[in-house]
Scaffold this active site. Sequence first.
Site, PDB file in Angstrom:
ATOM      1  N   SER A 105       0.827  -1.201   0.000  1.00 28.51           N
ATOM      2  CA  SER A 105       0.000   0.000   0.000  1.00 28.51           C
ATOM      3  C   SER A 105       0.867   1.259   0.000  1.00 28.51           C
ATOM      4  O   SER A 105       1.621   1.465  -0.953  1.00 28.51           O
ATOM      5  CB  SER A 105      -0.958  -0.069   1.201  1.00 28.51           C
ATOM      6  OG  SER A 105      -1.960   0.895   1.099  1.00 28.51           O
ATOM      7  N   ASP A 156     -10.222  -3.843  -5.311  1.00 29.32           N
ATOM      8  CA  ASP A 156      -9.576  -2.924  -4.369  1.00 29.32           C
ATOM      9  C   ASP A 156     -10.272  -1.558  -4.443  1.00 29.32           C
ATOM     10  O   ASP A 156     -10.228  -0.898  -5.477  1.00 29.32           O
ATOM     11  CB  ASP A 156      -8.089  -2.789  -4.746  1.00 29.32           C
ATOM     12  CG  ASP A 156      -7.294  -2.027  -3.709  1.00 29.32           C
ATOM     13  OD1 ASP A 156      -7.895  -1.208  -2.987  1.00 29.32           O
ATOM     14  OD2 ASP A 156      -6.072  -2.244  -3.625  1.00 29.32           O
ATOM     15  N   HIS A 187      -8.089  -4.743  -1.013  1.00 28.83           N
ATOM     16  CA  HIS A 187      -6.815  -4.097  -0.684  1.00 28.83           C
ATOM     17  C   HIS A 187      -5.970  -4.962   0.257  1.00 28.83           C
ATOM     18  O   HIS A 187      -4.747  -4.833   0.282  1.00 28.83           O
ATOM     19  CB  HIS A 187      -7.094  -2.729  -0.043  1.00 28.83           C
ATOM     20  CG  HIS A 187      -5.915  -1.802  -0.084  1.00 28.83           C
ATOM     21  ND1 HIS A 187      -5.415  -1.275  -1.266  1.00 28.83           N
ATOM     22  CD2 HIS A 187      -5.118  -1.315   0.901  1.00 28.83           C
ATOM     23  CE1 HIS A 187      -4.375  -0.502  -0.993  1.00 28.83           C
ATOM     24  NE2 HIS A 187      -4.172  -0.511   0.315  1.00 28.83           N
TER      25      HIS A 187
HETATM   26  C1  MLT Z   1      -1.319   6.031  -0.241  1.00 26.71           C
HETATM   27  O1  MLT Z   1      -1.686   6.993   0.402  1.00 26.71           O
HETATM   28  O2  MLT Z   1      -0.145   5.759  -0.469  1.00 26.71           O
HETATM   29  C2  MLT Z   1      -2.409   5.153  -0.726  1.00 26.71           C
HETATM   30  O3  MLT Z   1      -3.629   5.786  -0.595  1.00 26.71           O
HETATM   31  C3  MLT Z   1      -2.396   3.864  -0.013  1.00 26.71           C
HETATM   32  C4  MLT Z   1      -2.653   4.073   1.436  1.00 26.71           C
HETATM   33  O4  MLT Z   1      -3.798   4.197   1.846  1.00 26.71           O
HETATM   34  O5  MLT Z   1      -1.708   4.105   2.201  1.00 26.71           O
END
Ligand code: MLT
Length: 205
Positions: A105, A156, A187
Amino acid sequence: MLTYQHLYQPGQDPSAPPLLLLHGTGGNERDLLPLAAALSPGSAVLSPRGDVSEGGALRFFARLAEGVFDPAEVARRTHALADFVAAAAAHYRFEPPHLIAVGFSNGANIATTMLQLRPEVLGGAVLLRAMVVLDQSAAPGSLAGRRVLLINGQRDPLVPADHPPRLAALLRAGGAEVSLEMMPHGHGLTQADLTAAQRWLRFSL
Ligand code: MLT
């Protein structure tokens, strides 16, 4: 300078690649240890803790809203993390060209921006649930010899459907050999991610 709070575990198997673990939002440097142990048991592990707080949830760069980022801040944080990785490689004596990032992520996202902006600090990457954060191609030739595995979820809610193929194209523009696997999941990570990453790692070394 070792500017990030981090954890380092020396490797037990000199033929196993060192791993750079990059956790997701709200995680910490211990989150991906079980995944790393399952993925490549003898690998050295370098695992920094994200230094940006979103209401107490740690990340590697700021988020203005869901999926909305400040490219200048992302670039600044990316260079700071790449400088840390280079310093850690010298300190702990591993070779950056062998280092494989394993990011989930937000951690996968900063691994991707490192491949785009600082390709010299990584040898390859397993990017779990990454999205397009910096919409810019890697410089031609900058990722030659690097192997990247992208694993995304078809269901996701955080990653728009066109992002995984766009991301693959941005990295291929730099010469990376990119594999993209779409899983029938969301996700969160599943056993199928681990199995696919193990298979990729086995054949990529
Ligand atoms: C990010 O902010 O890098 C993406 O939205 C993934 C997350 O939620 O961390």
